[in-house]
Motif scaffolding. Structure first.
Motif: not given
Ligand SMILES: *Cc1c(COP(=O)(O)O)cnc(C)c1O
Length: 458
Positions: A435-444
């Motif tokens: 997804s375009w929306a996933t950020t590094e913060e989301d991953v962490e």
């Protein structure tokens, strides 16, 4: 209803839909990714007899939002990593709404000049970003299952025509046999496509694969007679690519047709740092991919590409005879359907809004996130089962039973969602960052939740 009142109530309804939609997307971040059991239980409100009388559209929308929205899976959010499900880019969702208002039938130029034109433009841009040969033809279909079927129908036409058999007119009864070669890791939907085409789900020649799921070109069979070879760009579990260059060379030397199932992997071509993965793929004769996966357009949207558009048209055209063509591409001459929705609009909107660099960044960013997932999970002591070259990660949290319990725990925790798969006999959790929306913060955030749950369970 007088005209102005009709306009007013339509305005109010669409405003309401827009507000509800915006609110829905906003709260995705604070709710669990999977719907709660209570939300699923509320779906019983839909289970009523067909009403005898009309209902106010706003009340219909309210019911849909009240009981429907909570029972969705937050695949439009930022931390859904199940299957290979992309989000919807803002421009594509907005375009989808406007196109809904247009309600165009994309089958015929005369029924929708705008839909036909945007398909043509989108096709040109797709050929460019996916590094396919100029002049390649395409069908805009529902997904890769149908894209495989559509492209393989063109393949069936071409290999049988070479054997002087007109399959469109006479079917397969009495036709020269067609050999179909697949890899042992071909996607299950490919077999459904083969079945629908009368080529048989089981009468295939299967090429063994290596530990990453790639077809072994040293084990490729000798070919003769009408033959279709199906290779894969992007294994759904590992993200691995069949060795296109060698296989295509061998297949073409035997005059065989090569089809590529590139449901998500084909998009590697759009990111300069991943493009080496599709080396040789453009030498094939047809390709299938999804736009609803990695291009992040709303469901449903798939693409069948055929190098020589005449083969596609021969298999799909309404009349077996080649219809005289105007100077404009007639969409329904290339698709299994006549009437259909105008999928080219959202594809155009995605590419127009991202541009070449935006698309590359989205693909590359997802791949980087996948690598980070693998690093984080490995550092926490869990086993990564694949070489992470794309956006797919396979992780085992111990034996099958432990892994299953951790997956259930991660899904129940709600911070993120990933599903179960089996890879070469091992039960694993598959993380797909699409997804375009996933950020590094989301991953962490997702990583910490996964590791916390796993430590508590395994
Ligand atoms: C997802 C997928 C398919 C099926 O695509 P749909 O859009 O679900 O029909 C086929 N092949 C591969 C490799 C896939 O990942």
């Amino acid at each position: 209803m007088p005209m102005t009142a009709q306009n007013d109530s339509m305005n109010n309804l669409l405003q309401s839909a827009a507000e509800r939609s915006a609110h829905y997307l906003e709260q995705l971040d604070t709710r669990g990714v999977a719907p709660s059991p209570e939300a699923i239980a509320q779906l019983e409100h839909f289970d009523e007899p067909l009403p005898d009388q009309p209902t106010d559209p706003e009340a219909v929308l309210d019911m849909l939002d009240r009981f429907g929205s909570p029972a969705t899976v937050a695949t439009a959010g930022r931390r859904f990593y199940g299957f290979v499900i992309g989000g919807s880019l803002p421009a594509t969702l907005a375009a989808n709404w406007l196109a809904g208002a247009w309600d165009q039938n994309a089958g015929l130029f005369v029924a929708s000049p705008v839909a036909a034109t945007l398909e043509e433009i989108a096709l040109r841009w797709l050929i460019d970003v996916l590094r396919l040969p100029r002049g390649t033809g395409a069908a805009f279909v529902t997904g890769t299952t149908m894209a495989n079927m559509t492209a393989l129908a063109a393949a069936r036409h071409a290999v049988l025509r070479q054997a002087s058999w007109d399959v469109e007119a006479n079917g397969l009864f009495g036709a020269p046999p067609v050999t179909v070669v697949v890899g042992a890791e071909a996607h299950p939907t490919l077999f459904r496509a083969l079945g629908l085409l009368g080529l048989g789900r089981q009468r295939v020649v299967t090429v063994p694969v290596d530990s990453r799921g790639r077809m072994r070109s040293d084990a490729f069979p000798a070919l003769s007679g009408p033959t279709i070879v199906c290779i894969q760009a992007g294994n759904v579990n590992t993200g691995a690519f069949d060795p296109a260059k060698e296989i295509i060379a061998k297949a073409h030397a035997a005059n065989a047709w090569v089809h590529v199932d590139g449901a998500f992997g084909l998009w590697a071509a759009a990111a300069p740092r991943r493009a080496h993965l599709v080396e040789g793929v453009a030498e094939a004769d047809s390709w299938a991919t999804d736009a609803h996966k990695w291009l992040n357009v709303p469901y449903d949207s798939g693409l069948a590409f055929v190098r020589d558009p005449e083969n596609l048209r021969a298999a799909m055209a309404l009349s077996a005879a080649y219809l005289p063509q105007g100077d404009r591409r007639e969409p329904s001459q290339f698709t299994p359907e006549l009437s259909r929705r105008a999928r080219g609009i959202e594809i155009w909107a995605a590419l127009r809004s991202l541009g070449r660099s935006g698309l590359a960044d989205m693909i590359e960013g997802n791949c980087r996130h996948a690598t980070r997932f693998a690093e984080g999970l490995r550092a926490a002591g869990y086993e990564i089962l694949n070489e992470v070259i794309l956006n797919q990660v396979l992780v085992a949290f111990g034996d099958a039973d432990q892994t299953r319990r951790v997956i259930a725990g991660i899904q129940a925790d709600g911070t993120s969602w990933a599903g179960e798969t089996t890879w070469q006999g091992r039960v694993a959790m598959r993380i797909s960052v699409s997804s375009w929306a996933t950020t590094e913060e989301d991953v962490e955030k997702s990583l910490s939740a996964m590791i916390r749950v796993a430590k508590n369970i395994a």
